[in-house]
Motif scaffolding. Structure first.
Motif, PDB file in Angstrom:
ATOM      1  N   LEU A  46       0.830  -1.205   0.000  1.00  0.00           N
ATOM      2  CA  LEU A  46       0.000   0.000   0.000  1.00  0.00           C
ATOM      3  C   LEU A  46       0.867   1.257   0.000  1.00  0.00           C
ATOM      4  CD1 LEU A  46      -2.703  -1.223   2.496  1.00  0.00           C
ATOM      5  CD2 LEU A  46      -3.119  -0.595   0.104  1.00  0.00           C
ATOM      6  N   ASP A  47       1.977   1.207   0.740  1.00  0.00           N
ATOM      7  CA  ASP A  47       2.898   2.352   0.737  1.00  0.00           C
ATOM      8  C   ASP A  47       3.469   2.592  -0.659  1.00  0.00           C
ATOM      9  OD1 ASP A  47       2.496   2.861   3.415  1.00  0.00           O
ATOM     10  OD2 ASP A  47       4.288   1.801   4.082  1.00  0.00           O
ATOM     11  N   MET A  48       3.772   1.508  -1.377  1.00  0.00           N
ATOM     12  CA  MET A  48       4.280   1.664  -2.748  1.00  0.00           C
ATOM     13  C   MET A  48       3.195   2.180  -3.680  1.00  0.00           C
ATOM     14  SD  MET A  48       7.128  -1.296  -3.450  1.00  0.00           S
ATOM     15  CE  MET A  48       6.601  -2.680  -2.436  1.00  0.00           C
ATOM     16  N   ALA A  49       1.954   1.790  -3.435  1.00  0.00           N
ATOM     17  CA  ALA A  49       0.849   2.328  -4.234  1.00  0.00           C
ATOM     18  C   ALA A  49       0.763   3.837  -4.073  1.00  0.00           C
ATOM     19  CB  ALA A  49      -0.465   1.676  -3.813  1.00  0.00           C
ATOM     20  N   LEU A  50       0.993   4.323  -2.852  1.00  0.00           N
ATOM     21  CA  LEU A  50       0.888   5.750  -2.574  1.00  0.00           C
ATOM     22  C   LEU A  50       2.033   6.564  -3.164  1.00  0.00           C
ATOM     23  CD1 LEU A  50      -0.281   5.557   1.150  1.00  0.00           C
ATOM     24  CD2 LEU A  50      -1.690   6.012  -0.866  1.00  0.00           C
ATOM     25  N   LEU A  51       3.050   5.871  -3.716  1.00  0.00           N
ATOM     26  CA  LEU A  51       4.150   6.564  -4.388  1.00  0.00           C
ATOM     27  C   LEU A  51       3.881   6.786  -5.873  1.00  0.00           C
ATOM     28  CD1 LEU A  51       7.237   4.759  -2.785  1.00  0.00           C
ATOM     29  CD2 LEU A  51       6.322   7.027  -2.224  1.00  0.00           C
ATOM     30  N   ALA A  52       2.730   6.360  -6.351  1.00  0.00           N
ATOM     31  CA  ALA A  52       2.429   6.482  -7.781  1.00  0.00           C
ATOM     32  C   ALA A  52       2.353   7.944  -8.207  1.00  0.00           C
ATOM     33  CB  ALA A  52       1.104   5.785  -8.090  1.00  0.00           C
ATOM     34  N   PRO A  53       2.687   8.222  -9.466  1.00  0.00           N
ATOM     35  CA  PRO A  53       2.499   9.581  -9.975  1.00  0.00           C
ATOM     36  C   PRO A  53       1.022   9.935  -9.984  1.00  0.00           C
ATOM     37  CG  PRO A  53       3.007   8.071 -11.761  1.00  0.00           C
ATOM     38  CD  PRO A  53       3.191   7.293 -10.501  1.00  0.00           C
ATOM     39  N   ASN A  54       0.721  11.205  -9.813  1.00  0.00           N
ATOM     40  CA  ASN A  54      -0.683  11.640  -9.798  1.00  0.00           C
ATOM     41  C   ASN A  54      -0.766  13.099 -10.185  1.00  0.00           C
ATOM     42  OD1 ASN A  54      -0.948  13.172  -6.896  1.00  0.00           O
ATOM     43  ND2 ASN A  54       0.533  11.475  -6.821  1.00  0.00           N
ATOM     44  N   SER A  55      -1.900  13.486 -10.685  1.00  0.00           N
ATOM     45  CA  SER A  55      -2.074  14.821 -11.244  1.00  0.00           C
ATOM     46  C   SER A  55      -1.886  15.907 -10.191  1.00  0.00           C
ATOM     47  CB  SER A  55      -3.474  14.940 -11.851  1.00  0.00           C
ATOM     48  OG  SER A  55      -3.666  16.222 -12.403  1.00  0.00           O
ATOM     49  N   SER A  56      -0.915  16.775 -10.423  1.00  0.00           N
ATOM     50  CA  SER A  56      -0.600  17.901  -9.537  1.00  0.00           C
ATOM     51  C   SER A  56      -0.289  17.459  -8.107  1.00  0.00           C
ATOM     52  CB  SER A  56      -1.759  18.911  -9.513  1.00  0.00           C
ATOM     53  OG  SER A  56      -1.865  19.572 -10.744  1.00  0.00           O
ATOM     54  N   ASN A  57       0.069  16.200  -7.933  1.00  0.00           N
ATOM     55  CA  ASN A  57       0.350  15.628  -6.610  1.00  0.00           C
ATOM     56  C   ASN A  57      -0.808  15.849  -5.638  1.00  0.00           C
ATOM     57  OD1 ASN A  57       2.167  14.115  -4.976  1.00  0.00           O
ATOM     58  ND2 ASN A  57       2.676  15.958  -3.834  1.00  0.00           N
ATOM     59  N   LEU A  58      -2.038  15.798  -6.155  1.00  0.00           N
ATOM     60  CA  LEU A  58      -3.217  16.023  -5.320  1.00  0.00           C
ATOM     61  C   LEU A  58      -3.787  14.724  -4.751  1.00  0.00           C
ATOM     62  CD1 LEU A  58      -4.793  18.928  -7.346  1.00  0.00           C
ATOM     63  CD2 LEU A  58      -3.809  19.050  -5.057  1.00  0.00           C
ATOM     64  N   GLN A  59      -3.201  13.583  -5.133  1.00  0.00           N
ATOM     65  CA  GLN A  59      -3.426  12.305  -4.456  1.00  0.00           C
ATOM     66  C   GLN A  59      -4.916  12.021  -4.240  1.00  0.00           C
ATOM     67  OE1 GLN A  59      -0.396  11.942  -1.230  1.00  0.00           O
ATOM     68  NE2 GLN A  59       0.389  13.867  -2.074  1.00  0.00           N
ATOM     69  N   GLN A  60      -5.586  11.756  -5.356  1.00  0.00           N
ATOM     70  CA  GLN A  60      -7.041  11.642  -5.360  1.00  0.00           C
ATOM     71  C   GLN A  60      -7.554  10.275  -4.927  1.00  0.00           C
ATOM     72  OE1 GLN A  60      -4.881  12.554  -7.714  1.00  0.00           O
ATOM     73  NE2 GLN A  60      -5.815  13.799  -9.297  1.00  0.00           N
ATOM     74  N   TRP A  61      -6.705   9.437  -4.362  1.00  0.00           N
ATOM     75  CA  TRP A  61      -7.056   8.046  -4.086  1.00  0.00           C
ATOM     76  C   TRP A  61      -7.399   7.798  -2.628  1.00  0.00           C
ATOM     77  CZ3 TRP A  61      -1.955   8.243  -6.714  1.00  0.00           C
ATOM     78  CH2 TRP A  61      -0.936   8.702  -5.871  1.00  0.00           C
ATOM     79  N   GLU A  62      -8.137   6.697  -2.414  1.00  0.00           N
ATOM     80  CA  GLU A  62      -8.338   6.128  -1.087  1.00  0.00           C
ATOM     81  C   GLU A  62      -8.401   4.614  -1.250  1.00  0.00           C
ATOM     82  OE1 GLU A  62     -11.737   7.841   0.859  1.00  0.00           O
ATOM     83  OE2 GLU A  62     -10.765   9.797   1.119  1.00  0.00           O
ATOM     84  N   PHE A  63      -7.864   3.894  -0.281  1.00  0.00           N
ATOM     85  CA  PHE A  63      -7.836   2.429  -0.308  1.00  0.00           C
ATOM     86  C   PHE A  63      -8.553   1.909   0.944  1.00  0.00           C
ATOM     87  CE2 PHE A  63      -4.283   4.001  -2.696  1.00  0.00           C
ATOM     88  CZ  PHE A  63      -4.193   3.165  -3.792  1.00  0.00           C
ATOM     89  N   TYR A  64      -9.600   1.157   0.741  1.00  0.00           N
ATOM     90  CA  TYR A  64     -10.357   0.578   1.845  1.00  0.00           C
ATOM     91  C   TYR A  64     -10.037  -0.914   1.917  1.00  0.00           C
ATOM     92  CZ  TYR A  64     -13.066   4.892   2.099  1.00  0.00           C
ATOM     93  OH  TYR A  64     -13.453   6.203   2.250  1.00  0.00           O
ATOM     94  N   VAL A  65      -9.255  -1.296   2.930  1.00  0.00           N
ATOM     95  CA  VAL A  65      -8.927  -2.697   3.153  1.00  0.00           C
ATOM     96  C   VAL A  65     -10.024  -3.274   4.041  1.00  0.00           C
ATOM     97  CG1 VAL A  65      -7.186  -4.317   3.973  1.00  0.00           C
ATOM     98  CG2 VAL A  65      -6.482  -2.118   2.994  1.00  0.00           C
ATOM     99  N   VAL A  66     -10.831  -4.136   3.471  1.00  0.00           N
ATOM    100  CA  VAL A  66     -12.027  -4.617   4.172  1.00  0.00           C
ATOM    101  C   VAL A  66     -11.647  -5.781   5.079  1.00  0.00           C
ATOM    102  CG1 VAL A  66     -14.360  -5.517   3.903  1.00  0.00           C
ATOM    103  CG2 VAL A  66     -13.474  -3.830   2.274  1.00  0.00           C
ATOM    104  N   LYS A  67     -11.688  -5.546   6.380  1.00  0.00           N
ATOM    105  CA  LYS A  67     -11.283  -6.551   7.365  1.00  0.00           C
ATOM    106  C   LYS A  67     -12.474  -7.212   8.059  1.00  0.00           C
ATOM    107  CE  LYS A  67      -6.752  -6.250   7.170  1.00  0.00           C
ATOM    108  NZ  LYS A  67      -5.922  -7.416   6.758  1.00  0.00           N
TER     109      LYS A  67
END
Length: 247
Positions: A46-67
């Motif tokens: 997940l940390d590596m996913a958050l290193l992905a390039p993204n538009s204007s570094n505005l980081q438009q993502w969220e990851f829901y790990v369903v436990k």
């Protein structure tokens, strides 16, 4: 006096053969074993996913790990009871946001990793981002921007969007998809596999996770150890000349 520049050299000695092995061996796995993914491995991915390039570094993502077992069972049902969902050790709902950019622009200025925020950064996140991404009530400002771009575009190259709520969804999905690929490759590098699923009832998934109004689900990712019969068919790719063009 010359302005001091920031430099970050690229690392040497990256093993291309090992990277190719990761890319080549990543498959959409439809059936997993019951082996769990260690928490530290999943967090690293997940940390590596958050290193992905993204538009204007505005980081438009969220990851829901369903436990939650109850939520996981409902999510499997919302994924049409696919094997890739039902047998996965982990189910991760990958979400895009179309309005978080405003808060993230503010956070960028507050959390800039150097003592002084460069003026160009202050101008972009303090003013220009508001111009580019605000759409206004009922999309009114987006319509104005579209008209400005059409006129200005007659004389010089200009950005052609985003000018609507739909444009914003496309804008967000692009960055989130890059992060999703990072996550899948990271899992493969750790010896686990994944299956990105588009076959799901988004209304039920959003309700299950109580997602905010501006959020939409890009994919549900099943992850785990590949079962022996987890890949259903050989890989098929069309001739590269159909897709790769030199102009």
């Amino acid at each position: 006096m010359a302005k001091e520049r920031y430099y970050e050299p690229a690392p040497d000695h990256i093993d291309v053969a090992e990277f190719r092995k990761v890319v080549d061996s990543r498959r959409s796995v439809r059936k997993f074993t019951d082996k769990p993914i260690p928490a530290d491995v999943l967090n690293d991915c997940l940390d590596m996913a958050l290193l992905a390039p993204n538009s204007s570094n505005l980081q438009q993502w969220e990851f829901y790990v369903v436990k939650s077992p109850d939520k996981k069972a409902k999510l499997v049902e919302a994924c049409l009871n696919q094997n890739a969902a039902g047998t996965a050790a982990e189910l991760i709902v990958i979400v895009a946001r179309t309005t978080s950019w405003r808060e993230h622009a503010r956070m960028t200025l507050e959390q800039w990793p150097q003592p002084t925020v460069p003026k160009i950064v202050q101008d972009y996140y303090g003013r220009l981002a508001l111009f580019y991404y605000s759409q206004g009530p009922l999309g009114s400002w987006g319509l104005v921007k579209r008209g400005i771009a059409q006129v200005a575009g007659l004389f010089k190259p200009v950005p052609r969007g985003p000018f609507s709520a739909t444009d914003m969804k496309v804008w967000a999905a692009k960055s989130v998809s890059l992060a999703s690929e990072n996550l899948m490759l990271a899992l493969r590098a750790h010896g686990f596999d994944s299956c990105p699923m588009e076959g799901f009832d988004e209304v039920r998934v959003k309700r299950l996770l109580k997602l905010p109004k501006d959020a939409f689900v890009v994919m549900v990712l099943g992850a785990g150890e590949r079962a022996k019969d987890g890949v259903y068919y050989p890989r098929l790719r069309f001739d590269r000349r159909r897709f790769v063009h030199e102009v």
